[in-house]
Design an enzyme around this catalytic site. Structure first.
Site, PDB file in Angstrom:
ATOM      1  N   ASP A  17       0.990  -1.545  -1.742  1.00 49.95           N
ATOM      2  CA  ASP A  17       1.830  -2.311  -0.431  1.00 49.95           C
ATOM      3  C   ASP A  17       2.804  -3.216  -1.033  1.00 49.95           C
ATOM      4  O   ASP A  17       3.035  -4.322  -0.273  1.00 49.95           O
ATOM      5  CB  ASP A  17       0.680  -2.928   0.436  1.00 49.95           C
ATOM      6  CG  ASP A  17      -0.346  -1.959   1.029  1.00 49.95           C
ATOM      7  OD1 ASP A  17       0.061  -0.758   1.427  1.00 49.95           O
ATOM      8  OD2 ASP A  17      -1.538  -2.157   0.984  1.00 49.95           O
ATOM      9  N   LYS A  20       7.359  -0.595  -2.156  1.00 52.92           N
ATOM     10  CA  LYS A  20       7.905   0.426  -2.902  1.00 52.92           C
ATOM     11  C   LYS A  20       8.940   1.371  -2.222  1.00 52.92           C
ATOM     12  O   LYS A  20      10.045   1.656  -2.766  1.00 52.92           O
ATOM     13  CB  LYS A  20       6.871   1.489  -3.645  1.00 52.92           C
ATOM     14  CG  LYS A  20       5.913   0.746  -4.779  1.00 52.92           C
ATOM     15  CD  LYS A  20       4.803   1.453  -5.402  1.00 52.92           C
ATOM     16  CE  LYS A  20       4.094   2.055  -4.181  1.00 52.92           C
ATOM     17  NZ  LYS A  20       2.916   0.856  -3.989  1.00 52.92           N
ATOM     18  N   GLY A  44       1.619   4.506   2.527  1.00 49.39           N
ATOM     19  CA  GLY A  44       2.400   4.145   3.768  1.00 49.39           C
ATOM     20  C   GLY A  44       3.637   3.533   3.324  1.00 49.39           C
ATOM     21  O   GLY A  44       3.324   2.312   3.069  1.00 49.39           O
ATOM     22  N   HIS A  45       4.683   4.233   3.310  1.00 50.98           N
ATOM     23  CA  HIS A  45       5.915   3.499   2.734  1.00 50.98           C
ATOM     24  C   HIS A  45       6.822   3.098   3.722  1.00 50.98           C
ATOM     25  O   HIS A  45       7.306   4.199   4.650  1.00 50.98           O
ATOM     26  CB  HIS A  45       6.566   4.339   1.669  1.00 50.98           C
ATOM     27  CG  HIS A  45       5.852   4.542   0.403  1.00 50.98           C
ATOM     28  ND1 HIS A  45       6.113   5.454  -0.630  1.00 50.98           N
ATOM     29  CD2 HIS A  45       4.578   3.847  -0.192  1.00 50.98           C
ATOM     30  CE1 HIS A  45       5.064   5.027  -1.573  1.00 50.98           C
ATOM     31  NE2 HIS A  45       4.171   4.309  -1.032  1.00 50.98           N
ATOM     32  N   GLN A 229       0.473   3.872  -4.249  1.00 49.53           N
ATOM     33  CA  GLN A 229      -0.335   3.149  -4.734  1.00 49.53           C
ATOM     34  C   GLN A 229      -0.134   2.085  -5.884  1.00 49.53           C
ATOM     35  O   GLN A 229       1.169   1.848  -5.733  1.00 49.53           O
ATOM     36  CB  GLN A 229      -2.139   3.675  -4.872  1.00 49.53           C
ATOM     37  CG  GLN A 229      -2.348   4.332  -3.828  1.00 49.53           C
ATOM     38  CD  GLN A 229      -2.077   5.712  -3.573  1.00 49.53           C
ATOM     39  OE1 GLN A 229      -1.993   6.394  -4.318  1.00 49.53           O
ATOM     40  NE2 GLN A 229      -1.695   6.172  -2.114  1.00 49.53           N
TER      41      GLN A 229
HETATM   42  P1  IMP Z   1      -8.298   6.361  -0.853  1.00 49.68           P
HETATM   43  O1  IMP Z   1      -7.156   6.368  -1.787  1.00 49.68           O
HETATM   44  O2  IMP Z   1      -8.110   6.514   0.544  1.00 49.68           O
HETATM   45  O3  IMP Z   1      -9.350   7.103  -1.462  1.00 49.68           O
HETATM   46  O4  IMP Z   1      -8.841   4.626  -0.694  1.00 49.68           O
HETATM   47  C1  IMP Z   1      -9.226   4.163  -2.034  1.00 49.68           C
HETATM   48  C2  IMP Z   1      -8.814   2.706  -2.189  1.00 49.68           C
HETATM   49  O5  IMP Z   1      -7.436   2.610  -2.342  1.00 49.68           O
HETATM   50  C3  IMP Z   1      -9.066   1.903  -0.711  1.00 49.68           C
HETATM   51  O6  IMP Z   1      -9.293   0.597  -1.173  1.00 49.68           O
HETATM   52  C4  IMP Z   1      -7.688   1.987  -0.195  1.00 49.68           C
HETATM   53  O7  IMP Z   1      -7.214   0.895   0.732  1.00 49.68           O
HETATM   54  C5  IMP Z   1      -6.792   2.058  -1.161  1.00 49.68           C
HETATM   55  N1  IMP Z   1      -5.331   2.471  -1.003  1.00 49.68           N
HETATM   56  C6  IMP Z   1      -5.037   3.958  -0.899  1.00 49.68           C
HETATM   57  N2  IMP Z   1      -3.978   3.947  -0.721  1.00 49.68           N
HETATM   58  C7  IMP Z   1      -3.248   2.801  -0.535  1.00 49.68           C
HETATM   59  C8  IMP Z   1      -1.862   2.294  -0.542  1.00 49.68           C
HETATM   60  O8  IMP Z   1      -1.063   3.141  -0.156  1.00 49.68           O
HETATM   61  N3  IMP Z   1      -1.790   1.035  -0.411  1.00 49.68           N
HETATM   62  C9  IMP Z   1      -2.661   0.065  -0.511  1.00 49.68           C
HETATM   63  N4  IMP Z   1      -4.087   0.527  -0.841  1.00 49.68           N
HETATM   64  C10 IMP Z   1      -4.277   1.632  -0.893  1.00 49.68           C
END
Ligand code: IMP
Length: 435
Positions: A17, A20, A44-45, A229
């Site tokens: 977040d 990017k 989520g971009h 991420q």
């Molecule tokens: P997952 O990727 O859905 O398995 O989530 C694993 C961890 O990564 C959790 O803490 C999510 O909130 C975090 N996470 C996954 N994708 C994002 C992102 O795009 N931005 C921020 N946190 C993320």
């Protein structure tokens, strides 16, 4: 310093977040190709152009530029329903309508309904100890990839083979869902019907993107690799197990896009001027007070994918330096510095102390990281509105000093400063494509 400016990597340096999407959209103006290489629709971009907001979860953030080809690389896990609906809504607005403007690697693994069911059921079962995943099936899809039972986009082209593998996998997943997670079984015919509908329009996108990218890069196309991420969520280098299930850094580009590592050029690392995280896990500089609350309100810190409030805190230069090192960052983008306006004294974490009060490095276990005490350096804040600045000189002296301190602590220059959501609110001090 890397001097290949034909390709640029944009990677997150915190817990995601960082903004990017906005930076990729901005740089895509100068790029021919934008490539996602890992993650899935957990990302989520958010892009804002002339006040209009677009949130992309799977389609690369080059989508709003007519001449840019978007590539979803083999390292991405793809939920066909999400890709189909994202594509449909972009096309309805006139984007990605040209054949070949979006390509999907034949090697990309599919997120299937049982992956989502398992992800969500496990989180429910974990209760308080949950990871706080996005519930999009990311972890279970990557598990199957490495267990060598995944189904890939290219498999969709062989209908009989696809149906047979789906049937076999579903039988196994249903046994697991029922026996281990206490969930109901998924019905094969409904799962197949759902997938038939969502994948129908995707077959034409499936391609050998690895060869295509190699050719494009070598023939001089400007390529932008879009990370999702960030390093603190990296499955190896992040705050394990409170991480996502992919490698999120520069190191993942070669495998995730299927190109030679030497084709990765300049690396632009993105950091907020403070820190946020969604989901569970350690966060040494978290502010559980009104300053954190004001960052959340002013910065609109609510997840673009799940809408969850983000946890907010001071900039952690210890983790920033680690992320710069592992990613081989050449230059920084500092985003959301405008959110700090009005905070009288700013803190930057420049070191950690262990429970005995001794200076320590970043511990590798979350239990130890939970216990470190951040060592703060204080800096003067500013009150002026930053939004209208056209150059670095227009920023108040205290804001410039804050940026200069980030450069020192990270050991790399600040190339871009973002002062607001809109594409236009950006100071590009050094363009990573050298334009
Ligand atoms: P997952 O990727 O859905 O398995 O989530 C694993 C961890 O990564 C959790 O803490 C999510 O909130 C975090 N996470 C996954 N994708 C994002 C992102 O795009 N931005 C921020 N946190 C993320």
């Amino acid at each position: 310093m890397n001097i290949n400016t034909n390709s640029v990597a944009v990677v997150g340096l915190q817990w995601g977040d960082e903004g990017k999407g906005k930076i990729v959209d901005l740089l895509a103006e100068a790029a021919d190709v934008v490539v996602r290489f890992q993650g899935g629709n957990n990302a989520g971009h958010t892009l804002v152009v002339d006040g209009e907001q677009t949130v992309l979860h799977l389609v690369p953030s080059g989508a709003l530029h007519a001449d840019t080809t978007c590539v979803i690389g083999g390292g991405v896990v793809v939920d066909p329903g999400v890709l189909a609906s994202e594509l449909a809504s972009l096309r309805a607005r006139g984007y990605l309508v040209e054949p070949g403007s979006l390509m999907l690697s034949q090697e990309a693994h599919l997120i299937l309904p049982y992956h989502k069911a398992i992800d969500q059921a496990r989180e429910r079962k974990r209760g308080k100890g949950k990871i706080g995943t996005t519930g999009r099936g990311i972890g279970p899809a990557y598990e199957d990839k490495f267990a060598r039972i995944g189904i890939r986009a290219g498999d969709l082209l062989d209908r009989d083979g696809f149906v047979a593998r789906l049937r076999e996998n579903l039988a196994e997943k249903n046994a697991y869902l029922e026996a281990m997670l206490g969930e109901g079984a998924l019905d094969f015919d409904s799962v197949l019907a759902e997938l038939d509908e969502s994948t129908a329009g995707l077959l034409e996108l499936v391609a050998d993107t690895s060869s295509w990218l190699d050719e494009a890069t070598r023939s001089g196309s400007k390529v932008l690799f879009e990370g999702a991420q960030a390093l603190m969520l990296d499955v190896d280098h992040g705050t394990y197990p409170f991480v996502t299930s992919s490698n999120t850094g520069t190191g993942a580009i070669a495998t995730g896009a299927g190109i030679a590592p030497s084709l990765v050029g300049r690396v632009l690392g993105i950091t907020k001027a403070y820190t946020t995280r969604v989901g569970s896990g350690p966060f040494p500089t978290e502010l559980d007070n009104e300053v954190g609350e004001s960052m959340r309100e002013t910065g609109g810190e609510f997840g673009a994918t799940t809408g969850r409030p983000r946890r907010c805190g001071w900039l952690d230069a210890v983790l920033l330096a680690k992320a710069v090192r592992i990613n081989g960052v050449d230059g920084l983008t500092v985003t959301k510095i405008d959110v700090l306006t009005g905070i009288e004294t700013l803190n930057i974490c420049t070191g950690y102390r262990d429970p005995a009060g001794e200076p320590c490095d970043v511990p590798s276990t979350v239990a130890a990281l939970e216990l470190v005490e951040p060592v703060y350096e204080q800096m003067q804040g500013w009150d002026e509105d930053l939004g209208a600045a056209q150059s670095l000189d227009d920023l108040p002296r205290a804001a410039r000093a804050y940026l200069a301190r980030i450069e020192e602590l990270a050991g790399v220059p600040v190339d871009v400063v973002s002062l607001g959501q809109d594409r236009s609110r950006t100071l590009v001090l050094e363009h990573p494509f050298g334009v």
